[in-house]
Motif scaffolding. Structure first.
Motif, mmCIF file in Angstrom:
data_model
loop_
_atom_site.group_PDB
_atom_site.id
_atom_site.type_symbol
_atom_site.label_atom_id
_atom_site.label_comp_id
_atom_site.label_asym_id
_atom_site.label_seq_id
_atom_site.Cartn_x
_atom_site.Cartn_y
_atom_site.Cartn_z
ATOM 1 N N PRO A 72 -5.776 -4.213 1.436
ATOM 2 C CA PRO A 72 -6.421 -3.217 0.176
ATOM 3 C C PRO A 72 -7.710 -2.524 1.054
ATOM 4 O O PRO A 72 -8.339 -1.533 0.751
ATOM 5 C CB PRO A 72 -5.741 -3.389 -0.859
ATOM 6 C CG PRO A 72 -5.925 -4.916 -0.534
ATOM 7 C CD PRO A 72 -5.059 -5.351 0.080
ATOM 8 N N SER A 88 2.921 -1.780 -4.890
ATOM 9 C CA SER A 88 1.768 -1.961 -5.150
ATOM 10 C C SER A 88 1.810 -1.871 -6.071
ATOM 11 O O SER A 88 2.324 -2.720 -6.959
ATOM 12 C CB SER A 88 1.579 -0.474 -5.062
ATOM 13 O OG SER A 88 2.446 0.375 -5.746
ATOM 14 N N GLY A 140 -0.497 4.622 -0.940
ATOM 15 C CA GLY A 140 -1.610 4.887 0.213
ATOM 16 C C GLY A 140 -1.796 5.268 1.670
ATOM 17 O O GLY A 140 -0.556 6.258 1.841
ATOM 18 N N GLY A 153 1.098 -1.034 -0.185
ATOM 19 C CA GLY A 153 -0.015 -0.094 -0.001
ATOM 20 C C GLY A 153 0.678 1.311 -0.047
ATOM 21 O O GLY A 153 0.579 2.099 0.210
#
Length: 278
Positions: free
Chosen positions: A66, A38, A17, A14
């Motif tokens: 996720p 990712s 993110g 991630g």
């Protein structure tokens, strides 16, 4: 930082993110080599054939699922990825989980059963959920946040504190191995109070309207979110926002030796960056 972490390579899932990007930044600042994981870097939680190339040769990994950590597929995915990591020599794993969410415990147990040197970071609601993702667009465009938070207080945590705790867990030897660390912000705010603080920092009128979790799920479905993703979210909101998390956790102070960042500081910084300008 422990001597044996100076040349550590950490896989950050991630990595683009909310938490992963901050973990990557904090890890780099601590002198670790970061390997971003990712879809943009060829890694996909749903495609096991993409895992080995990212994990091989690394020393540690930060795992953030996720979708919601309590989603039906999360425990299996965390278990499979953790076992593969350990099999490739990546024994030090830190998983982001959620405070008070019963559905998250299966994923935590899957990590524990992998044979890894594990740490679980159980987090309160992110302050950055107001500045990144779907909620910010609603605030920016309509000046109103419609959400199933009711009048329940929540100790919103700055994701930069989560990142600092994760990196400390990775670099402080075995101190946090086999432990779950619960983290939160320094004070309780209802969602309405949080929106009011954002309004004050942004210098514009913003309001909050509470709805039921089920009604919010219907709204998400109307926005095109698949039903199999909506139902776990509705269940999570019903759990997490029923008052069980209306308390502080001192994990940030225990791990970092300082108080967590205050929501007002987050709101002021995000407002200065123009986050909630219409």
């Amino acid at each position: 930082m422990a001597e044996n972490t100076r040349n550590m390579t950490v896989v950050v899932t991630g990595a683009s993110g909310r938490t992963g990007s901050r973990v990557a930044q904090a890890a780099q600042a601590a002198g670790l080599t970061v390997r971003a994981a990712s879809r943009a870097h060829g890694f996909d939680w749903e495609d096991r054939s993409t895992w080995a190339d990212v994990l091989r040769g690394a020393d540690a990994a930060y795992l953030v699922h996720p979708s919601d950590i309590g989603a039906p597929n999360a425990a299996r995915a965390v278990g499979l990825l953790s076992h593969e990591a350990v099999g490739l020599g990546v024994r030090r794993l830190v998983l982001l989980s959620s405070r008070g969410q019963e559905g998250a415990r299966a994923a935590e147990e899957a990590l524990r059963g992998s044979g890894a040197d594990w740490t679980v970071v159980q987090s309160a609601w992110f302050a950055q959920n107001f500045s990144e993702g779907p909620l910010v667009a609603e605030l920016r465009q309509s000046g109103q946040l419609v959400f199933p938070g009711g009048e329940v207080p929540e100790p919103f945590i700055d994701v930069r504190d989560i990142a600092d705790v994760v990196v400390a867990a990775l670099t402080d030897g075995d101190r946090y191995v086999g432990r779950a660390v619960a983290v939160s912000g320094p004070r309780l705010l209802t969602f309405g109070e949080a929106v009011a603080e954002i309004a004050g920092a942004a210098g514009r009128e913003l309001t909050y309207r509470a709805v039921s979790a089920r009604r919010y799920g219907e709204t998400l479905t109307g926005f095109g979110v698949p039903a199999e993703e909506v139902e776990p979210l509705v269940e999570a909101f019903e759990q997490l926002l029923d008052g069980r998390n209306a308390h502080l956790s001192d994990g940030v102070r225990q791990v970092l030796g300082r108080e967590p960042r205050d929501f007002a500081d987050f709101a002021r910084e995000a407002a200065a960056a123009g986050t909630w300008k219409p």
